[in-house]
Enzyme design. Sequence first.
Site, PDB file in Angstrom:
ATOM      1  N   LYS A 197      15.087   6.928   4.797  1.00  0.00           N
ATOM      2  CA  LYS A 197      15.638   6.372   6.033  1.00  0.00           C
ATOM      3  C   LYS A 197      14.598   6.307   7.146  1.00  0.00           C
ATOM      4  O   LYS A 197      14.729   5.502   8.067  1.00  0.00           O
ATOM      5  CB  LYS A 197      16.874   7.149   6.441  1.00  0.00           C
ATOM      6  CG  LYS A 197      18.010   6.955   5.432  1.00  0.00           C
ATOM      7  CD  LYS A 197      19.331   7.493   5.900  1.00  0.00           C
ATOM      8  CE  LYS A 197      20.455   7.076   4.975  1.00  0.00           C
ATOM      9  NZ  LYS A 197      20.410   7.773   3.660  1.00  0.00           N
TER      10      LYS A 197
HETATM   11  C1  PLP Z   1      21.158   7.434   2.610  1.00  0.00           C
HETATM   12  C2  PLP Z   1      20.712   7.896   1.283  1.00  0.00           C
HETATM   13  C3  PLP Z   1      21.113   7.258   0.108  1.00  0.00           C
HETATM   14  C4  PLP Z   1      22.096   6.116   0.099  1.00  0.00           C
HETATM   15  O1  PLP Z   1      21.580   4.971   0.710  1.00  0.00           O
HETATM   16  P1  PLP Z   1      22.565   3.775   1.153  1.00  0.00           P
HETATM   17  O2  PLP Z   1      21.715   2.873   1.948  1.00  0.00           O
HETATM   18  O3  PLP Z   1      23.646   4.432   1.998  1.00  0.00           O
HETATM   19  O4  PLP Z   1      23.125   3.194  -0.069  1.00  0.00           O
HETATM   20  C5  PLP Z   1      20.596   7.695  -1.090  1.00  0.00           C
HETATM   21  N1  PLP Z   1      19.745   8.743  -1.147  1.00  0.00           N
HETATM   22  C6  PLP Z   1      19.351   9.399  -0.036  1.00  0.00           C
HETATM   23  C7  PLP Z   1      18.434  10.557  -0.174  1.00  0.00           C
HETATM   24  C8  PLP Z   1      19.813   9.004   1.214  1.00  0.00           C
HETATM   25  O5  PLP Z   1      19.414   9.641   2.302  1.00  0.00           O
END
Ligand code: PLP
Length: 470
Positions: A114
């Site tokens: 993210k």
């Molecule tokens: C947010 C997240 C996901 C899921 O991603 P999406 O965009 O919500 O599908 C998967 N793995 C990790 C470690 C995350 O932080």
Amino acid sequence: MMLYVSTRGHADRKRFCEILLEGLAPDGGLYLPERYPQVDDATLTRWRALPYHALAFEILSLYIDDIPADDLSALCRKTYTEKVFGTPEIVPLKPLEDGLCLQALSNGPTLAFKDMAMQLLGNLFEYELARRGQELNILGATSGDTGSAAEYAMRGKKGVRVFMTSPQGRMSPFQQAQMFSLQDANIHNIAIEGVFDDCQDIVKAVSNDLAFKRKWRIGTVNSINWARLMAQVVYYFAGYFQATKSNADKVSFTVPSGNFGNICAGHVARMMGLPIAALVAATNENDVLDEFFRTGVYRVRGGADTFETSSPSMDISKASNFERFVFDLLGRDGAKVTALFGDELARAGRFDLSARLGEVRDRYGFASGRSTHADRLATLRDTWDRFGVMIDTHTADGLKVAREQKQPGVPMIVLETALPIKFAATIVEALGREPQRPAQFEGIELLPKRVTLLPADAGRVKDYIAAHCG
Ligand SMILES: *Cc1c(COP(=O)(O)O)cnc(C)c1O
């Protein structure tokens, strides 16, 4: 000119910098560009040679025409540095067995993918708010990684406050410590007595109160924000270029998925013309998405059917960004999307698109699979034993599903969505050893915590925001 439309069909068309600060559209829909810019062979060839920040600038320029090019270029350059993301490639591939590799997206400040989007968003927000002489109060919901990524991107940024809700006690100790240890005056942690979806519902309720939203200048950084999705499109291109020699080659991606943000960026990259064979959604036991891609039925779960798993950032009961794909699937018909997401889901908790399943798979390239706690443990052990590579639990879900879905002759890239230190308890369970901890996170669990506990009540959260603005 590039304009943005709502998935629910609202008549307004907006510029990028308007939707940057806005979040949901006024009709409750999500923003998408009016069209997907098409990338031809010559452009792909030119982009192959670019460093990550320059590639980001090229792609973002196709979607942003209300920031001067020099400024946008400077923002990309400032965001995607080796210092912040750990390597000159920013998102290097790490080969495992033949034809299968991980793409490292988790070497930013909070050790999850993210950061890739959020670090850019922090710089975009600061830039645009300064240009307008405005302030913004960011309200978010997190089950872990969004919250810390947002807080590390916005801490100390001028003109921005963050109010981050999270389900009390549901994040890993490391994730809690990452967020709650921040002492910056512009960062507010709010622990909610409930599950992640209660937090997400609160954010939606506050955002739908247009008077409150306007008065307190509420914005969002959840994955429904188009700018985040757009920033994520870049690493699909970067992964493709590393995995191939010629634009005639195709690759597939497996994406550990929850809210469908990450894989939706893959869908956008594919719609732009990036030669992606399959986009594989990997879920954990919370398999809303896997069920859809297998059966064509989208069925949201209640709080009691939302499981707490060892890949907690994928513990969702509905996938917020999924509406964007459905909008494309239904020929961008806002009335149909409103009937499904506004009416049928509210009434029946499900809708059935099984008649379109062939198109979902063949025309849009989607596939899926599901992984359980036992699968995660087995995949963690196997990857450690065979390759000496320690992965996190979400990436393990992806790797398990990738092996099932891999097609001969098509390289498969698994997006590494977090580093193992964030989910240490399960790593110890699988491998009998502690994951390595980057030096900057030594002892963070012992630092003083800054957090307020509130009930799952949008009114109480509004009161808190009003009391802490200005
Ligand atoms: C947010 C997240 C996901 C899921 O991603 P999406 O965009 O919500 O599908 C998967 N793995 C990790 C470690 C995350 O932080």
